[in-house]
Structures are given as C-alpha cells and as structure tokens.
Design a protein around this motif. Structure first.
Motif, short mmCIF file in Angstrom:
data_model
loop_
_atom_site.label_atom_id
_atom_site.label_comp_id
_atom_site.label_asym_id
_atom_site.label_seq_id
_atom_site.Cartn_x
_atom_site.Cartn_y
_atom_site.Cartn_z
N CYS A 190 1.04 -1.01 -0.07
CA CYS A 190 -0.04 0.11 -0.16
C CYS A 190 0.95 1.39 -0.18
CB CYS A 190 -0.76 0.16 1.37
SG CYS A 190 -2.06 1.20 1.21
N PRO A 191 0.50 2.16 -0.81
CA PRO A 191 1.19 3.52 -0.91
C PRO A 191 1.39 4.38 0.25
CG PRO A 191 -0.19 3.64 -2.63
CD PRO A 191 -0.53 2.25 -1.93
N CYS A 192 0.50 4.15 1.41
CA CYS A 192 0.29 4.80 2.58
C CYS A 192 1.28 4.51 3.48
CB CYS A 192 -1.11 4.63 3.22
SG CYS A 192 -1.26 3.10 4.15
N GLY A 193 2.16 3.30 3.33
CA GLY A 193 3.26 3.09 4.17
C GLY A 193 2.86 1.79 5.25
N LEU A 194 1.77 1.67 5.47
CA LEU A 194 1.48 0.47 6.41
C LEU A 194 2.05 -0.88 5.87
CD1 LEU A 194 -1.85 1.55 7.90
CD2 LEU A 194 0.23 1.69 9.02
N PRO A 195 2.34 -1.85 6.64
CA PRO A 195 2.71 -3.08 6.08
C PRO A 195 1.75 -4.04 5.68
CG PRO A 195 2.90 -3.07 8.67
CD PRO A 195 2.49 -1.96 8.09
N ALA A 196 0.97 -3.75 4.61
CA ALA A 196 -0.26 -4.48 4.27
C ALA A 196 -0.26 -4.11 2.63
CB ALA A 196 -1.64 -4.09 4.79
N THR A 197 -1.18 -4.93 2.01
CA THR A 197 -1.13 -4.68 0.47
C THR A 197 -2.15 -3.84 0.17
OG1 THR A 197 -3.04 -6.31 0.25
CG2 THR A 197 -0.55 -7.16 -0.07
N TYR A 198 -2.16 -3.21 -0.97
CA TYR A 198 -3.07 -1.98 -1.27
C TYR A 198 -4.65 -2.71 -1.10
CZ TYR A 198 -5.77 1.17 -4.20
OH TYR A 198 -6.74 1.83 -4.75
N GLY A 199 -4.96 -3.57 -1.61
CA GLY A 199 -6.11 -4.52 -1.48
C GLY A 199 -6.56 -4.51 -0.11
N GLU A 200 -5.58 -5.14 0.94
CA GLU A 200 -6.09 -5.31 2.17
C GLU A 200 -6.08 -3.86 3.10
OE1 GLU A 200 -2.73 -7.55 3.21
OE2 GLU A 200 -3.75 -9.29 3.09
N CYS A 201 -5.39 -2.88 2.63
CA CYS A 201 -5.28 -1.50 3.25
C CYS A 201 -6.41 -0.35 2.57
CB CYS A 201 -3.98 -1.28 3.37
SG CYS A 201 -3.40 0.20 4.59
N CYS A 202 -5.71 0.30 2.03
CA CYS A 202 -6.48 1.76 1.39
C CYS A 202 -7.32 1.52 0.21
CB CYS A 202 -5.53 2.68 1.18
SG CYS A 202 -4.61 3.44 2.51
N GLY A 203 -6.67 0.35 -0.50
CA GLY A 203 -7.74 -0.24 -1.72
C GLY A 203 -9.31 -0.60 -1.28
N ARG A 204 -9.37 -1.17 -0.06
CA ARG A 204 -10.80 -1.41 0.41
C ARG A 204 -11.85 -0.14 0.71
NH1 ARG A 204 -10.46 -2.38 6.35
NH2 ARG A 204 -8.64 -1.73 7.06
N PHE A 205 -10.89 0.91 1.03
CA PHE A 205 -11.82 2.05 1.33
C PHE A 205 -11.98 2.89 -0.07
CE2 PHE A 205 -8.74 2.10 5.32
CZ PHE A 205 -9.83 1.45 6.04
N HIS A 206 -11.03 2.70 -1.04
CA HIS A 206 -11.38 3.43 -2.32
C HIS A 206 -12.42 2.81 -2.98
CE1 HIS A 206 -6.76 4.76 -2.45
NE2 HIS A 206 -7.74 5.45 -1.50
N ASP A 207 -12.48 1.37 -2.59
CA ASP A 207 -13.77 0.61 -3.18
C ASP A 207 -15.14 0.76 -2.26
OD1 ASP A 207 -12.10 -0.42 -5.18
OD2 ASP A 207 -11.69 -2.18 -4.06
N GLY A 208 -15.28 1.49 -1.09
CA GLY A 208 -16.47 1.59 -0.51
C GLY A 208 -16.60 1.36 0.80
N ALA A 209 -15.59 0.89 1.32
CA ALA A 209 -15.66 0.34 2.88
C ALA A 209 -15.34 1.79 3.62
CB ALA A 209 -14.71 -0.52 3.26
N SER A 210 -15.99 1.97 4.90
CA SER A 210 -15.66 3.16 5.48
C SER A 210 -14.36 3.28 6.30
CB SER A 210 -16.89 3.53 6.42
OG SER A 210 -17.95 3.68 5.81
N ALA A 211 -13.65 4.15 6.24
CA ALA A 211 -12.50 4.37 7.28
C ALA A 211 -12.88 4.41 8.68
CB ALA A 211 -11.41 5.35 6.83
N PRO A 212 -12.40 3.39 9.59
CA PRO A 212 -12.58 3.31 11.06
C PRO A 212 -12.16 4.45 11.84
CG PRO A 212 -10.89 1.74 10.62
CD PRO A 212 -11.15 2.49 9.17
N THR A 213 -11.18 5.29 11.37
CA THR A 213 -10.39 6.38 12.18
C THR A 213 -10.14 7.52 11.26
OG1 THR A 213 -8.17 5.45 11.94
CG2 THR A 213 -9.43 4.69 13.85
N CYS A 214 -9.69 8.78 11.77
CA CYS A 214 -9.41 9.80 11.02
C CYS A 214 -7.97 9.65 10.36
CB CYS A 214 -9.57 11.01 11.71
SG CYS A 214 -8.31 11.42 12.94
N GLU A 215 -7.09 8.64 11.24
CA GLU A 215 -5.79 8.32 10.38
C GLU A 215 -5.97 7.47 9.39
OE1 GLU A 215 -1.52 6.15 11.42
OE2 GLU A 215 -2.65 7.21 13.21
N ALA A 216 -6.82 6.46 9.42
CA ALA A 216 -7.25 5.52 8.26
C ALA A 216 -7.56 6.43 7.10
CB ALA A 216 -8.04 4.37 8.71
#
Length: 146
Positions: free
Chosen positions: A25-51
């Motif tokens: 993921c380009p955000c820098g967390l140790p996860a894949t784009y699909g597991e991290c920010c990609g799911r939010f881009h696809d419609g899931a809600s971010a649980p925190t303001c940092e996310a």
C-alpha cells in the motif's frame, strides 16, 4: 501521393501510477493495497481519521479523484479537483494523531507527504482536521506549515 503536414504534438501526461491489490500500500503501512487503502477506495468506511488520512494520501498516489471528493466534507469540497499530472507522491509520514477514533466525532492528523514534481523533491507538511459526517469520517480542513 498525399502530403501530410505535421501537427503540433500535445505534451504527454506522465504515466499514472498503477496499483494492484497485491502490491504494498502506498500509505506506508505493512499491508497490500487491497487489504489496506484499496478497500476504502472501493467503498468501505475508514474506521479512524488516521485511516482516512492514509487512504486519501493513497488516493492522491493512484489519482482517485472521485474518492478524494467523496471523502471531503460537503461544506468545504471543491467543485472540481485537478491533480498535477507531473506530481509523484513518494512517501507519507504520520507525525501526530489526536482523537479521531471510533469513540470521537473529530480528530486531527499531522503529517508530511513527500513528492517530486519536475524532477524536484519537496514535501507537504499539514495538520488536517477530520469530522464525522452522516456517520463517516471526512476531511474538513487543513493548516499548512513550513
């Protein structure tokens, strides 16, 4: 035999950064784009303001203008968002987060986002404010710093 005249060429835009679900993921967390920010881009809600902040940074990297506008508070959202085609985001540092959890209605994230444009390196240093709007975190405003 036909004669063709040369047309002036339009400058080509720099290639868009392509991300697949399996890349880091380009955000820098140790996860894949699909597991991290990609799911939010696809419609899931971010649980925190940092996310949400991280997912918005990733949206700038992948040039997901629709997501950026969708996660901007409607009272402050621009009508159009034009991204610089020559700008390349290089990394995100989260410097401080205040509040912004599932138990809050507002929070801030202070960060530095590194980028290059025209071959020159620079960074954006910002303290962003996030609020809940209709139950979801949205970007409200920012204070830029040097």
């Amino acid at each position: 035999m036909s004669r063709r005249t040369a047309r002036p060429r339009r400058p080509s835009a720099a290639p868009v950064f392509k991300v697949t679900a399996a890349v880091p993921c380009p955000c820098g967390l140790p996860a894949t784009y699909g597991e991290c920010c990609g799911r939010f881009h696809d419609g899931a809600s971010a649980p925190t303001c940092e996310a949400l902040m991280r997912s918005r940074y990733a949206a700038f990297v992948v040039r997901d203008v629709a997501y950026l506008l969708r996660t901007w508070h409607p009272d402050h959202r621009p009508g159009v968002l034009d991204l610089d085609p020559g700008q390349r985001w290089q990394g995100l540092e989260i410097l401080e987060t205040t509040e912004g959890s599932a138990f809050h209605t507002a929070g801030t994230v202070t960060f530095r986002a590194h980028y290059t444009v025209g071959g020159h390196r620079d960074s954006l240093y910002e303290k962003s404010r996030f609020v809940r709007h209709e139950g979801a975190w949205v970007y409200e405003s920012a204070v830029f710093a040097e």
